[in-house]
Scaffold this motif. Sequence first.
Motif, PDB file in Angstrom:
ATOM      1  N   VAL A  58       0.843  -1.188   0.000  1.00  0.00           N
ATOM      2  CA  VAL A  58       0.000   0.000   0.000  1.00  0.00           C
ATOM      3  C   VAL A  58       0.882   1.244   0.000  1.00  0.00           C
ATOM      4  O   VAL A  58       1.812   1.353   0.805  1.00  0.00           O
ATOM      5  CB  VAL A  58      -0.915   0.020   1.249  1.00  0.00           C
ATOM      6  N   PHE A  59       0.593   2.168  -0.914  1.00  0.00           N
ATOM      7  CA  PHE A  59       1.251   3.470  -0.908  1.00  0.00           C
ATOM      8  C   PHE A  59       0.464   4.351   0.063  1.00  0.00           C
ATOM      9  O   PHE A  59      -0.756   4.468  -0.054  1.00  0.00           O
ATOM     10  CB  PHE A  59       1.261   4.098  -2.298  1.00  0.00           C
ATOM     11  N   GLU A  60       1.162   4.950   1.018  1.00  0.00           N
ATOM     12  CA  GLU A  60       0.526   5.775   2.032  1.00  0.00           C
ATOM     13  C   GLU A  60       1.231   7.120   2.123  1.00  0.00           C
ATOM     14  O   GLU A  60       2.349   7.283   1.627  1.00  0.00           O
ATOM     15  CB  GLU A  60       0.611   5.100   3.407  1.00  0.00           C
ATOM     16  N   HIS A  61       0.576   8.052   2.800  1.00  0.00           N
ATOM     17  CA  HIS A  61       1.242   9.308   3.140  1.00  0.00           C
ATOM     18  C   HIS A  61       2.282   9.005   4.210  1.00  0.00           C
ATOM     19  O   HIS A  61       2.093   8.110   5.030  1.00  0.00           O
ATOM     20  CB  HIS A  61       0.235  10.333   3.654  1.00  0.00           C
ATOM     21  N   PRO A  62       3.364   9.754   4.240  1.00  0.00           N
ATOM     22  CA  PRO A  62       4.361   9.549   5.298  1.00  0.00           C
ATOM     23  C   PRO A  62       3.753   9.717   6.689  1.00  0.00           C
ATOM     24  O   PRO A  62       2.700  10.338   6.853  1.00  0.00           O
ATOM     25  CB  PRO A  62       5.401  10.638   5.016  1.00  0.00           C
ATOM     26  N   LYS A  63       4.459   9.180   7.689  1.00  0.00           N
ATOM     27  CA  LYS A  63       3.973   9.134   9.068  1.00  0.00           C
ATOM     28  C   LYS A  63       3.488  10.478   9.614  1.00  0.00           C
ATOM     29  O   LYS A  63       2.458  10.561  10.243  1.00  0.00           O
ATOM     30  CB  LYS A  63       5.087   8.663  10.012  1.00  0.00           C
ATOM     31  N   THR A  64       4.280  11.516   9.404  1.00  0.00           N
ATOM     32  CA  THR A  64       3.950  12.831   9.959  1.00  0.00           C
ATOM     33  C   THR A  64       4.067  13.880   8.862  1.00  0.00           C
ATOM     34  O   THR A  64       4.644  13.633   7.795  1.00  0.00           O
ATOM     35  CB  THR A  64       4.915  13.217  11.098  1.00  0.00           C
ATOM     36  N   SER A  65       3.554  15.067   9.153  1.00  0.00           N
ATOM     37  CA  SER A  65       3.671  16.147   8.163  1.00  0.00           C
ATOM     38  C   SER A  65       5.138  16.510   7.947  1.00  0.00           C
ATOM     39  O   SER A  65       5.529  16.907   6.858  1.00  0.00           O
ATOM     40  CB  SER A  65       2.875  17.372   8.607  1.00  0.00           C
ATOM     41  N   ARG A  66       5.972  16.342   8.972  1.00  0.00           N
ATOM     42  CA  ARG A  66       7.406  16.627   8.820  1.00  0.00           C
ATOM     43  C   ARG A  66       8.092  15.582   7.948  1.00  0.00           C
ATOM     44  O   ARG A  66       9.157  15.828   7.406  1.00  0.00           O
ATOM     45  CB  ARG A  66       8.099  16.685  10.186  1.00  0.00           C
ATOM     46  N   SER A  67       7.469  14.401   7.837  1.00  0.00           N
ATOM     47  CA  SER A  67       8.039  13.357   6.984  1.00  0.00           C
ATOM     48  C   SER A  67       7.841  13.683   5.513  1.00  0.00           C
ATOM     49  O   SER A  67       8.567  13.180   4.661  1.00  0.00           O
ATOM     50  CB  SER A  67       7.414  11.997   7.308  1.00  0.00           C
ATOM     51  N   MET A 147      26.373  13.024   9.638  1.00  0.00           N
ATOM     52  CA  MET A 147      26.035  14.454   9.588  1.00  0.00           C
ATOM     53  C   MET A 147      26.336  15.122  10.928  1.00  0.00           C
ATOM     54  O   MET A 147      26.930  16.203  10.969  1.00  0.00           O
ATOM     55  CB  MET A 147      24.569  14.639   9.210  1.00  0.00           C
ATOM     56  N   LEU A 148      25.927  14.482  12.018  1.00  0.00           N
ATOM     57  CA  LEU A 148      26.160  15.062  13.338  1.00  0.00           C
ATOM     58  C   LEU A 148      27.653  15.144  13.654  1.00  0.00           C
ATOM     59  O   LEU A 148      28.120  16.143  14.214  1.00  0.00           O
ATOM     60  CB  LEU A 148      25.416  14.252  14.404  1.00  0.00           C
ATOM     61  N   LEU A 149      28.406  14.106  13.283  1.00  0.00           N
ATOM     62  CA  LEU A 149      29.851  14.127  13.509  1.00  0.00           C
ATOM     63  C   LEU A 149      30.544  15.228  12.711  1.00  0.00           C
ATOM     64  O   LEU A 149      31.596  15.721  13.115  1.00  0.00           O
ATOM     65  CB  LEU A 149      30.467  12.767  13.163  1.00  0.00           C
ATOM     66  N   GLN A 150      29.954  15.605  11.586  1.00  0.00           N
ATOM     67  CA  GLN A 150      30.520  16.685  10.768  1.00  0.00           C
ATOM     68  C   GLN A 150      30.080  18.063  11.255  1.00  0.00           C
ATOM     69  O   GLN A 150      30.404  19.071  10.644  1.00  0.00           O
ATOM     70  CB  GLN A 150      30.127  16.500   9.305  1.00  0.00           C
ATOM     71  N   GLY A 151      29.328  18.100  12.352  1.00  0.00           N
ATOM     72  CA  GLY A 151      28.932  19.371  12.940  1.00  0.00           C
ATOM     73  C   GLY A 151      27.651  19.962  12.389  1.00  0.00           C
ATOM     74  O   GLY A 151      27.351  21.128  12.652  1.00  0.00           O
ATOM     75  N   VAL A 152      26.884  19.188  11.629  1.00  0.00           N
ATOM     76  CA  VAL A 152      25.609  19.683  11.130  1.00  0.00           C
ATOM     77  C   VAL A 152      24.668  19.840  12.318  1.00  0.00           C
ATOM     78  O   VAL A 152      24.589  18.964  13.189  1.00  0.00           O
ATOM     79  CB  VAL A 152      25.009  18.725  10.071  1.00  0.00           C
ATOM     80  N   HIS A 153      23.963  20.939  12.374  1.00  0.00           N
ATOM     81  CA  HIS A 153      23.071  21.231  13.498  1.00  0.00           C
ATOM     82  C   HIS A 153      21.982  20.151  13.599  1.00  0.00           C
ATOM     83  O   HIS A 153      21.420  19.734  12.581  1.00  0.00           O
ATOM     84  CB  HIS A 153      22.426  22.609  13.320  1.00  0.00           C
ATOM     85  N   PRO A 154      21.690  19.689  14.823  1.00  0.00           N
ATOM     86  CA  PRO A 154      20.669  18.649  14.997  1.00  0.00           C
ATOM     87  C   PRO A 154      19.313  18.991  14.378  1.00  0.00           C
ATOM     88  O   PRO A 154      18.610  18.104  13.901  1.00  0.00           O
ATOM     89  CB  PRO A 154      20.559  18.506  16.521  1.00  0.00           C
ATOM     90  N   LYS A 155      18.932  20.253  14.344  1.00  0.00           N
ATOM     91  CA  LYS A 155      17.653  20.638  13.728  1.00  0.00           C
ATOM     92  C   LYS A 155      17.666  20.338  12.232  1.00  0.00           C
ATOM     93  O   LYS A 155      16.684  19.854  11.676  1.00  0.00           O
ATOM     94  CB  LYS A 155      17.351  22.114  13.975  1.00  0.00           C
ATOM     95  N   LEU A 161      15.832  13.984   8.113  1.00  0.00           N
ATOM     96  CA  LEU A 161      15.329  12.642   8.388  1.00  0.00           C
ATOM     97  C   LEU A 161      13.807  12.587   8.453  1.00  0.00           C
ATOM     98  O   LEU A 161      13.232  11.498   8.444  1.00  0.00           O
ATOM     99  CB  LEU A 161      15.918  12.118   9.695  1.00  0.00           C
ATOM    100  N   GLY A 162      13.158  13.746   8.550  1.00  0.00           N
ATOM    101  CA  GLY A 162      11.706  13.767   8.635  1.00  0.00           C
ATOM    102  C   GLY A 162      11.181  13.409  10.006  1.00  0.00           C
ATOM    103  O   GLY A 162      10.050  12.955  10.143  1.00  0.00           O
ATOM    104  N   HIS A 163      12.001  13.620  11.035  1.00  0.00           N
ATOM    105  CA  HIS A 163      11.558  13.349  12.400  1.00  0.00           C
ATOM    106  C   HIS A 163      10.493  14.365  12.806  1.00  0.00           C
ATOM    107  O   HIS A 163      10.513  15.518  12.364  1.00  0.00           O
ATOM    108  CB  HIS A 163      12.722  13.422  13.382  1.00  0.00           C
ATOM    109  N   ALA A 164       9.581  13.943  13.667  1.00  0.00           N
ATOM    110  CA  ALA A 164       8.502  14.819  14.130  1.00  0.00           C
ATOM    111  C   ALA A 164       9.053  15.981  14.954  1.00  0.00           C
ATOM    112  O   ALA A 164       8.447  17.058  14.982  1.00  0.00           O
ATOM    113  CB  ALA A 164       7.486  14.022  14.941  1.00  0.00           C
ATOM    114  N   SER A 165      10.188  15.769  15.614  1.00  0.00           N
ATOM    115  CA  SER A 165      10.794  16.843  16.407  1.00  0.00           C
ATOM    116  C   SER A 165      12.301  16.614  16.490  1.00  0.00           C
ATOM    117  O   SER A 165      12.785  15.489  16.319  1.00  0.00           O
ATOM    118  CB  SER A 165      10.198  16.881  17.812  1.00  0.00           C
ATOM    119  N   VAL A 166      13.019  17.685  16.818  1.00  0.00           N
ATOM    120  CA  VAL A 166      14.464  17.565  16.992  1.00  0.00           C
ATOM    121  C   VAL A 166      14.771  16.704  18.216  1.00  0.00           C
ATOM    122  O   VAL A 166      15.819  16.064  18.292  1.00  0.00           O
ATOM    123  CB  VAL A 166      15.136  18.958  17.068  1.00  0.00           C
TER     124      VAL A 166
END
Length: 175
Positions: A58-67, A147-155, A161-166
């Motif tokens: 089944v093709f669905e919408h991603p889990k959250t709007s941020r996804s 990405m995090l090891l390279q100093g990219v900001h967690p936000k 990644l499409g996480h619902a929150s940082v």
Amino acid sequence: QRVLDAAAGGRLEAIVGLAASTGLRRGEILASRWADISPDHSVLHVRRTLQPTTGGLVFEHPKTSRSRRTVALPAFIAPYLQRQRTSQQQRRQNAPDWQELGLVADRGDGGPINPDTLSSGWRRFLKQNGLPHLRFHDLRHAHATLMLLQGVHPKVVSERLGHASVGITLDTYSH
């Protein structure tokens, strides 16, 4: 790099390249259509996901709007995608039962790849190439960790990644 090198030129090349370079989820990659990718292969729009259910795929919408998000693609992925498109065009010409779904990754006849089939094929791929055991999802974790090891900001990592929150990103990768 060893995983990317082993996948080069094979059926998993574009799938592995997308997973490692974007952190997309398995179902997001398998639901991606060519229409979701910019003509210059620099951007991918995550608009749906593919899920196995008891009733089938089944093709669905991603889990959250941020996804539902837009992900920048690195330049190295463009040749992978070009080879995938060429392969599909050749297979389409030779397949009378081709399913025209416009998927970036297909099972050989234009139809969707079952995510569980990808996972079992992934295990075989690792074993055949003498690579250590890791889950396909670990490519997502590796992408975020690098990405995090390279100093990219967690936000920024969280949005990619499409996480619902940082907070989810920090809880998962703070170690």
